[in-house]
Design a protein around this motif. Structure first.
Motif, PDB file in Angstrom:
ATOM      1  N   LYS A  48       0.308  -7.974   5.150  1.00  0.00           N
ATOM      2  CA  LYS A  48       1.294  -8.347   6.082  1.00  0.00           C
ATOM      3  C   LYS A  48       2.570  -8.655   5.053  1.00  0.00           C
ATOM      4  O   LYS A  48       3.725  -8.205   5.525  1.00  0.00           O
ATOM      5  N   VAL A  49       2.461  -8.874   4.002  1.00  0.00           N
ATOM      6  CA  VAL A  49       3.679  -8.959   3.024  1.00  0.00           C
ATOM      7  C   VAL A  49       3.997  -7.744   2.774  1.00  0.00           C
ATOM      8  O   VAL A  49       5.338  -7.378   2.673  1.00  0.00           O
ATOM      9  N   MET A  50       3.251  -6.520   2.444  1.00  0.00           N
ATOM     10  CA  MET A  50       3.523  -5.408   2.364  1.00  0.00           C
ATOM     11  C   MET A  50       4.280  -4.687   3.536  1.00  0.00           C
ATOM     12  O   MET A  50       5.372  -3.919   3.460  1.00  0.00           O
ATOM     13  N   ALA A  51       3.761  -4.869   4.786  1.00  0.00           N
ATOM     14  CA  ALA A  51       4.580  -4.591   5.904  1.00  0.00           C
ATOM     15  C   ALA A  51       6.014  -5.275   6.026  1.00  0.00           C
ATOM     16  O   ALA A  51       6.815  -4.389   6.783  1.00  0.00           O
ATOM     17  N   ALA A  58      12.423  -1.022   3.078  1.00  0.00           N
ATOM     18  CA  ALA A  58      12.074  -1.206   1.874  1.00  0.00           C
ATOM     19  C   ALA A  58      10.513  -0.854   1.664  1.00  0.00           C
ATOM     20  O   ALA A  58      10.189  -0.553   2.573  1.00  0.00           O
ATOM     21  N   GLY A  59      10.231  -0.424   0.436  1.00  0.00           N
ATOM     22  CA  GLY A  59       8.944  -0.060   0.075  1.00  0.00           C
ATOM     23  C   GLY A  59       8.254  -0.691  -1.253  1.00  0.00           C
ATOM     24  O   GLY A  59       8.950  -1.069  -1.895  1.00  0.00           O
ATOM     25  N   PRO A  60       7.095  -0.317  -1.604  1.00  0.00           N
ATOM     26  CA  PRO A  60       6.365  -0.836  -2.607  1.00  0.00           C
ATOM     27  C   PRO A  60       7.252  -0.294  -4.087  1.00  0.00           C
ATOM     28  O   PRO A  60       7.411  -1.261  -4.953  1.00  0.00           O
ATOM     29  N   ARG A  84      -1.512  -4.986  -6.948  1.00  0.00           N
ATOM     30  CA  ARG A  84      -2.195  -3.699  -6.852  1.00  0.00           C
ATOM     31  C   ARG A  84      -0.939  -2.509  -6.030  1.00  0.00           C
ATOM     32  O   ARG A  84      -0.922  -1.443  -6.607  1.00  0.00           O
ATOM     33  N   GLU A  85      -0.482  -3.012  -4.948  1.00  0.00           N
ATOM     34  CA  GLU A  85       0.241  -2.002  -4.197  1.00  0.00           C
ATOM     35  C   GLU A  85       1.538  -1.893  -4.762  1.00  0.00           C
ATOM     36  O   GLU A  85       2.022  -0.692  -4.625  1.00  0.00           O
ATOM     37  N   THR A  86       2.141  -2.803  -5.410  1.00  0.00           N
ATOM     38  CA  THR A  86       3.287  -2.449  -5.974  1.00  0.00           C
ATOM     39  C   THR A  86       3.405  -2.079  -7.486  1.00  0.00           C
ATOM     40  O   THR A  86       4.354  -1.706  -8.028  1.00  0.00           O
ATOM     41  N   GLY A  87       2.299  -2.442  -8.408  1.00  0.00           N
ATOM     42  CA  GLY A  87       2.061  -2.215  -9.556  1.00  0.00           C
ATOM     43  C   GLY A  87       2.813  -3.290 -10.426  1.00  0.00           C
ATOM     44  O   GLY A  87       2.975  -2.903 -11.781  1.00  0.00           O
TER      45      GLY A  87
END
Length: 239
Positions: A48-51, A58-60, A84-87
């Motif tokens: 949900k944070v990534m969404a 914006a994106g990762p 993990r999603e953002t590095g």
């Protein structure tokens, strides 16, 4: 912009409702598009944070900073997923760093019966979080024009609130809740409930136009006065 994914608070600042208004994270965006995420909710909140990034266009790859108010599973639970999603790795006050890195909550208040019980039952409570450095009280992070770290220990040893100085937005963290009104956090979840109350005065020693809470909706109308009145009623401010 999807209202259910983000709530605009101020220019370049949004709240992410992760469990309704009851658990919140936050997004701050610089003028050049760099994004900072603050608090990641429970374990299932990571997606949900990534969404929420998509909801602000914006994106990762735009995420350049990850922050936590403290190392509890309802704030750091989704952190490993977001890392993990953002590095990216996280920053958290230096007194909570080892708890975040090991995925263990700080000790509960052992002056309380329930606190002692929770301490005995406590094991690894969230997935360990990569931490790149510890924050210190008073430093101003290069985030969207300036994000000040305000150490408000008690709920955890390294609990921190954050003030976005350009917009006057205060994120209280768990220093104070706004759940059916302004109130203290749950006593037995604190490392020291007495210290939580003793350090809350720091929230009225700075100026802000909006108070945002990790538990509960924001206060937009005279938020500093509302918190000041609460602390007076509770006997934690003089004068």
């Amino acid at each position: 912009m999807a209202r259910d994914l983000v709530v605009p608070l101020a220019p370049g600042v949004w709240r992410i409702p992760l469990l309704g208004d009851f658990v919140n994270g936050f997004v701050l965006r610089d003028d050049d598009g760099q994004v900072t995420l603050l608090d990641m909710g429970v374990a299932r909140s990571g997606p949900k944070v990534m969404a929420a990034l998509g909801a602000i266009g914006a994106g990762p790859s735009d995420v350049t900073r990850l922050l936590l108010t403290h190392a509890h599973p309802d704030h750091a639970g989704g952190a490993a997923h977001v890392a993990r999603e953002t590095g990216r790795s996280f920053e958290i006050h230096e007194d909570d760093v080892e708890h975040a890195r090991t995925g263990t909550s700080p000790p509960r208040d052992r002056t309380l019966r329930l606190g002692r019980l929770l301490d005995r039952l406590a094991k690894g409570s969230f997935e360990p979080v990569p931490v790149e450095r510890g924050l210190v009280d008073g430093e101003v992070l290069d985030v969207a024009g300036g994000l000040r770290v305000i150490h408000t220990p008690g709920h955890s040893p390294g609990h921190a609130s954050f003030l976005h100085e350009p917009t006057g937005t205060l994120v209280t963290g768990d220093a104070i809740f706004n759940v059916r009104g302004v109130r203290w956090p749950v006593a037995s979840f604190c490392t020291s409930y007495a210290m939580t109350k003793a350090t809350a005065h720091r929230l009225v020693e700075v100026d802000y136009a909006l108070a945002a809470f990790t538990h509960g909706p924001e206060l937009r109308d005279r938020p500093r006065q509302t918190i000041t009145d609460f602390l007076h009623r509770e006997g934690h401010l003089e004068g």
